[in-house]
Design a protein around this motif. Structure first.
Motif, mmCIF file in Angstrom:
data_model
loop_
_atom_site.group_PDB
_atom_site.id
_atom_site.type_symbol
_atom_site.label_atom_id
_atom_site.label_comp_id
_atom_site.label_asym_id
_atom_site.label_seq_id
_atom_site.Cartn_x
_atom_site.Cartn_y
_atom_site.Cartn_z
ATOM 1 N N ALA A 23 1.251 -5.786 -1.437
ATOM 2 C CA ALA A 23 0.161 -5.091 -2.129
ATOM 3 C C ALA A 23 -0.535 -6.042 -3.095
ATOM 4 O O ALA A 23 -1.773 -6.085 -3.169
ATOM 5 N N ALA A 24 0.261 -6.834 -3.817
ATOM 6 C CA ALA A 24 -0.321 -7.811 -4.742
ATOM 7 C C ALA A 24 -1.129 -8.868 -3.990
ATOM 8 O O ALA A 24 -2.227 -9.256 -4.426
ATOM 9 N N LEU A 25 -0.600 -9.327 -2.854
ATOM 10 C CA LEU A 25 -1.330 -10.320 -2.056
ATOM 11 C C LEU A 25 -2.658 -9.749 -1.548
ATOM 12 O O LEU A 25 -3.683 -10.444 -1.550
ATOM 13 N N TRP A 27 -4.403 -7.344 -2.965
ATOM 14 C CA TRP A 27 -5.311 -7.176 -4.106
ATOM 15 C C TRP A 27 -5.912 -8.521 -4.527
ATOM 16 O O TRP A 27 -7.082 -8.586 -4.929
ATOM 17 N N ILE A 28 -5.121 -9.591 -4.455
ATOM 18 C CA ILE A 28 -5.645 -10.923 -4.778
ATOM 19 C C ILE A 28 -6.738 -11.305 -3.780
ATOM 20 O O ILE A 28 -7.807 -11.798 -4.164
ATOM 21 N N ARG A 29 -6.466 -11.073 -2.487
ATOM 22 C CA ARG A 29 -7.473 -11.395 -1.476
ATOM 23 C C ARG A 29 -8.694 -10.500 -1.597
ATOM 24 O O ARG A 29 -9.835 -10.942 -1.376
ATOM 25 N N ALA A 30 -8.470 -9.239 -1.955
ATOM 26 C CA ALA A 30 -9.597 -8.321 -2.135
ATOM 27 C C ALA A 30 -10.505 -8.782 -3.266
ATOM 28 O O ALA A 30 -11.737 -8.704 -3.158
ATOM 29 N N ARG A 31 -9.910 -9.259 -4.330
ATOM 30 C CA ARG A 31 -10.704 -9.746 -5.465
ATOM 31 C C ARG A 31 -11.462 -11.017 -5.089
ATOM 32 O O ARG A 31 -12.638 -11.190 -5.443
ATOM 33 N N ARG A 32 -10.804 -11.883 -4.325
ATOM 34 C CA ARG A 32 -11.411 -13.158 -3.953
ATOM 35 C C ARG A 32 -12.552 -12.966 -2.950
ATOM 36 O O ARG A 32 -13.590 -13.614 -3.050
ATOM 37 N N GLU A 33 -12.353 -12.080 -1.980
ATOM 38 C CA GLU A 33 -13.327 -11.896 -0.904
ATOM 39 C C GLU A 33 -14.148 -10.621 -1.045
ATOM 40 O O GLU A 33 -14.934 -10.308 -0.146
ATOM 41 N N GLU A 34 -13.937 -9.889 -2.136
ATOM 42 C CA GLU A 34 -14.687 -8.658 -2.405
ATOM 43 C C GLU A 34 -14.614 -7.700 -1.211
ATOM 44 O O GLU A 34 -15.616 -7.260 -0.673
ATOM 45 N N SER A 37 -11.431 -2.818 1.745
ATOM 46 C CA SER A 37 -10.349 -2.412 2.643
ATOM 47 C C SER A 37 -9.011 -2.997 2.206
ATOM 48 O O SER A 37 -7.967 -2.339 2.340
ATOM 49 N N ASP A 38 -9.010 -4.209 1.666
ATOM 50 C CA ASP A 38 -7.755 -4.801 1.188
ATOM 51 C C ASP A 38 -7.239 -4.083 -0.054
ATOM 52 O O ASP A 38 -6.021 -3.912 -0.225
ATOM 53 N N TRP A 39 -8.153 -3.674 -0.933
ATOM 54 C CA TRP A 39 -7.725 -2.883 -2.102
ATOM 55 C C TRP A 39 -7.011 -1.615 -1.637
ATOM 56 O O TRP A 39 -5.937 -1.266 -2.140
ATOM 57 N N LEU A 40 -7.604 -0.937 -0.682
ATOM 58 C CA LEU A 40 -7.052 0.340 -0.235
ATOM 59 C C LEU A 40 -5.745 0.159 0.523
ATOM 60 O O LEU A 40 -4.809 0.946 0.355
ATOM 61 N N TRP A 43 -2.962 -0.191 -1.859
ATOM 62 C CA TRP A 43 -2.498 1.085 -2.396
ATOM 63 C C TRP A 43 -1.735 1.905 -1.363
ATOM 64 O O TRP A 43 -0.836 2.679 -1.699
ATOM 65 N N VAL A 44 -2.070 1.742 -0.090
ATOM 66 C CA VAL A 44 -1.273 2.386 0.965
ATOM 67 C C VAL A 44 0.157 1.868 0.919
ATOM 68 O O VAL A 44 1.120 2.647 1.023
ATOM 69 N N LEU A 45 0.323 0.563 0.736
ATOM 70 C CA LEU A 45 1.665 -0.007 0.642
ATOM 71 C C LEU A 45 2.395 0.467 -0.609
ATOM 72 O O LEU A 45 3.607 0.704 -0.584
#
Length: 405
Positions: A23-25, A27-34, A37-40, A43-45
């Motif tokens: 989940a942390a990985l 969220w890091i990728r979601a922040r980097r690549e905006e 879907s990665d944020w969500l 949270w599923v995990l």
């Protein structure tokens, strides 16, 4: 307070840690690549991890959840199935963002959390008295369970319907659909449903024969397997190279064209409904194509023969419309009604025909079937074989062998 590592607690702990790390990985990728879907998915995990932590702590000898934190919300509860649905929605539509229209999806979760926190805030003695005088006698816990099952089924249906509509949509927009088919999400829904059904089975079995805490463990282990599957495959899921903007269109919305005048003029899209029919399309050709779009069909077919845009493996409906100096709203009905095929089959038919010509050319005898297929616009062996079989009812090898006889 120490954690007892044993046969029951250790697998659950490993799954719990696995879920939070990935989940942390994400969220890091979601922040980097905006990437929403990665944020969500992160949270599923988290939701999957919280689903097993009660048993994880219990088997580890830590009883804080049943003592100091009794009745406090421990999982994402009613929010979890909605997260799975919106994860899919954000995958197939890069422009998707949460608005006020989606706020009602959080309402069941907010009601559930407010109820539990309200009772919990009254103190431990009040909680125990509430459980014995209200919660259990009036079967409120059973009601929560039934509502949870209902929400799981509801969002599963929404997800499956969205996925089915998306798979039909990409065939009308792209000539290559292998990399954007999201078979991963279909498999995720299958494994999630299987895990949910197994958990229900264990619940009913426990009610039937009275399983104790230690015996009612296997569905928690299934939850660990689900965490590993979702974290590893979800994180490794290849993201589309093109920007997807799928949004289900209401059935009553249809496209019409302005009166035809010049086949190189850009026509604008308009969606209207008048008494269940489309105004301005009463006059049609024998193919069902409006007569004012027949010149567009002729222009399209001439362009396909002369310019061979199908040789571009990533050709999309928007790309082809841009080359013809029109828009997808015009080109889509021209292809569908004018040729009787969706965009994917229309383009692949040209590629298959090109393959047939080249494979029968003695000058290409030194080339492999796949090499010729790639030269004709296909981008993978699987896509080529599937399209050839669909459009000719035989495999490429069978076609070649039938011509050699």
């Amino acid at each position: 307070m120490t954690f007892d590592f044993n046969l029951y607690s250790s697998p659950l702990l490993f799954g719990f840690v696995q879920g939070w790390i990935y989940a942390a990985l994400l969220w890091i990728r979601a922040r980097r690549e905006e990437r929403l879907s990665d944020w969500l998915l992160g949270w599923v995990l988290v939701g999957l991890s919280l689903n097993i932590w009660e048993y994880m702590l219990g088997f580890g000898g830590i009883e804080i959840l049943w003592r100091e934190l009794e009745f406090f919300p421990r999982t994402l509860g009613y929010l979890f199935p909605a997260l799975c649905y919106f994860y899919l929605k954000s995958q197939v539509n890069a422009d998707f963002r949460f608005t006020r229209q989606e706020a009602w999806h959080a309402l069941p979760f907010l009601i559930q959390v407010t109820y539990h926190i309200g009772i919990f805030s009254m103190g431990h003695e009040f909680v125990e008295r509430w459980k014995t005088t209200v919660q259990y006698p009036y079967h409120l816990d059973d009601l929560e369970f039934i509502v949870g099952i209902g929400l799981d089924v509801y969002y599963l249906i929404l997800s499956l319907r969205l996925y089915r509509h998306y798979r039909a949509w990409i065939k009308t927009q792209f000539s290559e659909t292998e990399t954007i088919s999201f078979l991963w999400f279909r498999n995720f829904l299958i494994t999630l449903t299987a895990t949910m059904l197994f958990s229900l089975f264990m619940t009913f079995l426990s009610l039937l024969i009275g399983l104790d805490f230690w015996q009612n463990w296997w569905d928690e282990l299934a939850g660990v397997a689900l965490i590993y599957y979702v974290s590893i495959h979800g994180y490794a899921q290849a993201q589309p190279g093109r920007r997807l903007t799928f949004e289900p269109v209401p059935v009553e919305q249809v496209l019409i064209a302005e009166p035809f005048s010049d086949p190189v003029r850009v026509l604008e899209r308009e969606s209207v409904q008048i008494n269940g029919r489309v105004e301005g399309q009463s006059t049609k050709s024998l193919t069902g194509l409006p007569t004012d779009l027949v010149p567009w069909r002729d222009t399209l077919l001439t362009y396909m023969d002369n310019e061979r845009p199908y040789l571009d493996p990533d050709l999309s409906l928007i790309d082809l419309a841009r080359r013809l100096k029109t828009n997808a709203s015009i080109l889509s009905p021209v292809i569908n009604a004018g040729t009787g095929k969706n965009f994917n089959d229309f383009v692949n038919q040209y590629r298959v025909d090109a393959f047939k010509r080249q494979v029968l050319d003695p000058a290409n005898s030194h080339l492999s079937l796949l090499g010729i297929a790639l030269d004709c616009g296909f981008n993978s062996k699987a896509t080529f074989n599937r399209a050839f079989k669909k459009l000719t009812s035989q495999s490429p090898r069978e076609f070649v062998e039938s011509r050699d006889q």
